[in-house]
Motif scaffolding. Structure first.
Motif, mmCIF file in Angstrom:
data_model
loop_
_atom_site.group_PDB
_atom_site.id
_atom_site.type_symbol
_atom_site.label_atom_id
_atom_site.label_comp_id
_atom_site.label_asym_id
_atom_site.label_seq_id
_atom_site.Cartn_x
_atom_site.Cartn_y
_atom_site.Cartn_z
ATOM 1 N N VAL A 48 6.376 -2.736 -0.331
ATOM 2 C CA VAL A 48 5.524 -3.638 -1.104
ATOM 3 C C VAL A 48 4.058 -3.270 -0.922
ATOM 4 N N VAL A 64 3.433 -5.032 -7.665
ATOM 5 C CA VAL A 64 2.672 -6.127 -7.042
ATOM 6 C C VAL A 64 1.164 -5.919 -7.112
ATOM 7 N N MET A 83 0.327 -13.446 -1.364
ATOM 8 C CA MET A 83 1.083 -13.223 -2.594
ATOM 9 C C MET A 83 0.717 -14.298 -3.604
ATOM 10 N N LEU A 86 3.298 -15.420 -8.181
ATOM 11 C CA LEU A 86 4.652 -14.986 -7.843
ATOM 12 C C LEU A 86 5.596 -15.094 -9.034
ATOM 13 N N ASP A 90 10.144 -11.364 -7.462
ATOM 14 C CA ASP A 90 9.599 -11.170 -6.115
ATOM 15 C C ASP A 90 10.514 -11.749 -5.041
#
Length: 126
Positions: A48, A64, A83, A86, A90
Motif C-alpha cells: 500500500v 491509494v 486513510m 475510503l 480498500d
C-alpha cells in the motif's frame, strides 16, 4: 526481538477515514524502510505504502495515491497510515512491515522485501 503492533482498524462507510498506527519496538530506524500492506480474502498481499528512514521517498500503490498518507514519528517509534476517502475495495487486513534495508528506491517492491511483520488490523469499508 522486533515487534510490530498495529491498531486503528475498524468499520467505516465509504468516503470515511481511518488512521492506522504501528508501534515498533526493538528495531533500529537507521537505514530502515517501513511499509503498509493489505490482504483481502482470496487475494495476495499487496503493498500500500512505504517510507524510508528520515521520512523521505514515500511511495504508494496507484490505487491509494492521493487518498492515503504514510508517516512516521521517530520519537514515538510509531508508523502511521492516514486513510481518507475510503472505498469498499480498500477492505482487508492491513499489516505493518519493516526491514533494515527495504526495496531498492524507485524499483519494484513487494512483501518479500520486508523481514518483520505485525499481526494485522482489519479494515472494513461498506
Amino acid at each position: 526481538h522486533v515487534q510490530l503492533v498495529e491498531s486503528g482498524g475498524g468499520s467505516v462507510q465509504a468516503g470515511g477515514s481511518l488512521r492506522l498506527s504501528c508501534a515498533v519496538s526493538e528495531f533500529s530506524y537507521s537505514s530502515s524502510c517501513m511499509g503498509w500492506f493489505r490482504q483481502a480474502p482470496g487475494k495476495q498481499r499487496e503493498g500500500v505504502a512505504l517510507i524510508y528512514y528520515g521520512g523521505g521517498n514515500a511511495r504508494y500503490a496507484d490505487s491509494v495515491k492521493g487518498r492515503f498518507t504514510i508517516s512516521q514519528d521517530d520519537a514515538k517509534s510509531t508508523l502511521y497510515l492516514q486513510m481518507n476517502s475510503l472505498k469498499p475495495e480498500d477492505t482487508g487486513m492491513y499489516y505493518c512491515a519493516a526491514d533494515s534495508v527495504g526495496p531498492i528506491p524507485g524499483g519494484a517492491w513487494s512483501a518479500e522485501d520486508f523481514s518483520y511483520w505485525g499481526q494485522g488490523t482489519q479494515v472494513t469499508v461498506s
